[in-house]
Design an enzyme around this catalytic site. Structure first.
Site, PDB file in Angstrom:
ATOM      1  N   ARG A 226      26.031  42.223  37.061  1.00  0.00           N
ATOM      2  CA  ARG A 226      26.360  42.976  35.882  1.00  0.00           C
ATOM      3  C   ARG A 226      25.230  44.121  35.671  1.00  0.00           C
ATOM      4  NH1 ARG A 226      30.568  41.326  37.365  1.00  0.00           N
ATOM      5  NH2 ARG A 226      32.112  39.888  36.122  1.00  0.00           N
ATOM      6  N   HIS A 274      31.417  48.363  42.595  1.00  0.00           N
ATOM      7  CA  HIS A 274      31.576  47.082  42.311  1.00  0.00           C
ATOM      8  C   HIS A 274      32.643  46.202  43.343  1.00  0.00           C
ATOM      9  CE1 HIS A 274      31.810  44.304  38.429  1.00  0.00           C
ATOM     10  NE2 HIS A 274      32.176  43.401  39.549  1.00  0.00           N
TER      11      HIS A 274
END
Ligand code: NDP
Length: 311
Positions: A226, A274
């Site tokens: 993250r 991502h």
């Protein structure tokens, strides 16, 4: 007797592949898009990715919330999470995909690919003798479901592989470190640092300027968990100064990464949008179905998340 309902919500994942993968495993459960549910009291299970605020209030008889992914930070941070077991996906293909991406990233840095890409852009034949994997120290921060598999994959390639978590781990080929005091000494010796920590109140902003200054000078940094775990402006500064030599970044504080981010233009930084790993309905369905059967039979569920701990 009317069947229990599993309500699906994701603004990102299409519904049909999940319904089609789950249906053969769950003949006694009706699988519907949340917006198509007309009898909310029949909803016993939700399979969700970032549902809107207030989503769960519609379903008074919920028995389990299933997070459609491995990262649960968005889910556990909500103030409207019902008091029922919360589980995450545990998908063998997702683990393999993540381990493959981490191995690629480690090899990218270990084999100095950013250097050769730069040399190629300048039509320059710039030989650098490859180092032995055993002489390259890789630190994997976070040894959970995905982190462990990635560390094993890196170790299999012969790297001097170390892992860091809150508690000690016994992973073949991986030197285990744990607890806050062990972090800086590990960072000081690692040539490549891979962040696989979950985003929690304890890890948010953890990799800040002070911690980046504890990295071995010129080390490579890989982040696949993250973006918010890292102080991004501090990382940019460390890359500019050369303190961090190169980076492979799949996750960012703001996604999509804004066009104005200096990371886009840095020659030694690889930016990917991502996608290090994604949930795959065919391989995740059996585990979701097993948990639904367990809840129905009053048995304990697997892959349960502890909302208080944050992962
Ligand atoms: P898990 O939740 O299974 O494991 C978390 C690990 O981090 C555990 O080993 C835990 O230690 C350790 N940890 C947690 N907090 C701390 C802390 N404060 N200090 C030290 N160690 C800590 O995570 P996974 O391995 O399954 O996944 C990692 C992350 O990857 C996910 O949270 C998600 O954000 C991200 N992800 C990214 C994807 C992508 O495409 N880029 C796809 C899927 C996931 P212990 O074991 O001792 O409890």
């Amino acid at each position: 007797m009317s069947r229990d309902i599993l309500a699906f919500y994701s603004a990102f994942d299409p519904f049909e592949p999940w319904r089609d993968a789950l249906a053969p495993h769950l003949p006694d459960v009706e699988i519907l898009r949340a917006e198509d549910v007309t009898e909310p009291e029949r909803v016993r299970f939700t399979l969700v990715w970032k549902p809107p605020a207030g989503f769960f209030a519609r379903f008074p008889n919920l028995a389990m919330v299933i997070n459609l992914g491995a990262g649960v930070d968005q889910l556990v941070a909500r103030d409207d999470l019902p008091d029922v077991p919360v589980t995450r996906l545990s998908d063998p293909e997702m683990g393999r995909m993540m381990a493959g991406f981490v191995l690629f990233s480690v090899l990218r840095h270990a084999r100095e690919i950013p250097h050769f890409e730069q040399a190629q852009r300048e039509s320059r034949w710039s030989y650098r003798h490859p180092k032995r994997a055993a002489d390259i120290c890789v630190a994997v921060l976070g040894l959970g479901e995905l982190g462990r598999l990635a560390a094993e994959e890196v170790a299999r390639q012969g790297f001097d592989t170390h892992g860091w978590a809150t508690r000690p781990k016994d992973i073949a080929g991986v030197v285990s470190h744990h607890g806050p005091e062990a972090l800086r000494p590990l960072l000081a010796r690692a040539d490549i640092v891979v962040c696989m920590l979950p985003l929690t109140p304890g890890t948010r902003g953890m990799i800040d300027a002070g911690l980046l200054a504890a990295f071995k000078p010129g080390a490579a940094f890989v982040n696949v968990s993250r973006g918010e775990i890292v102080d991004e402006p501090a990382l940019v500064g460390a890359l500019e100064s050369g303190r961090i030599g190169s980076a492979t970044l799949d996750v960012f504080a703001a996604e999509p990464l804004p066009e104005t981010s200096p990371l886009w233009q840095m020659p030694r930084v690889l930016v990917t949008p991502h996608l290090a790993s994604v949930a795959i309905p065919e391989s995740a369905a059996a585990q979701i179905a097993a948990n639904i059967r367990a809840i129905t039979e009053g048995a304990p569920v697997a892959n349960r998340v502890d909302p208080a701990r944050g992962y």
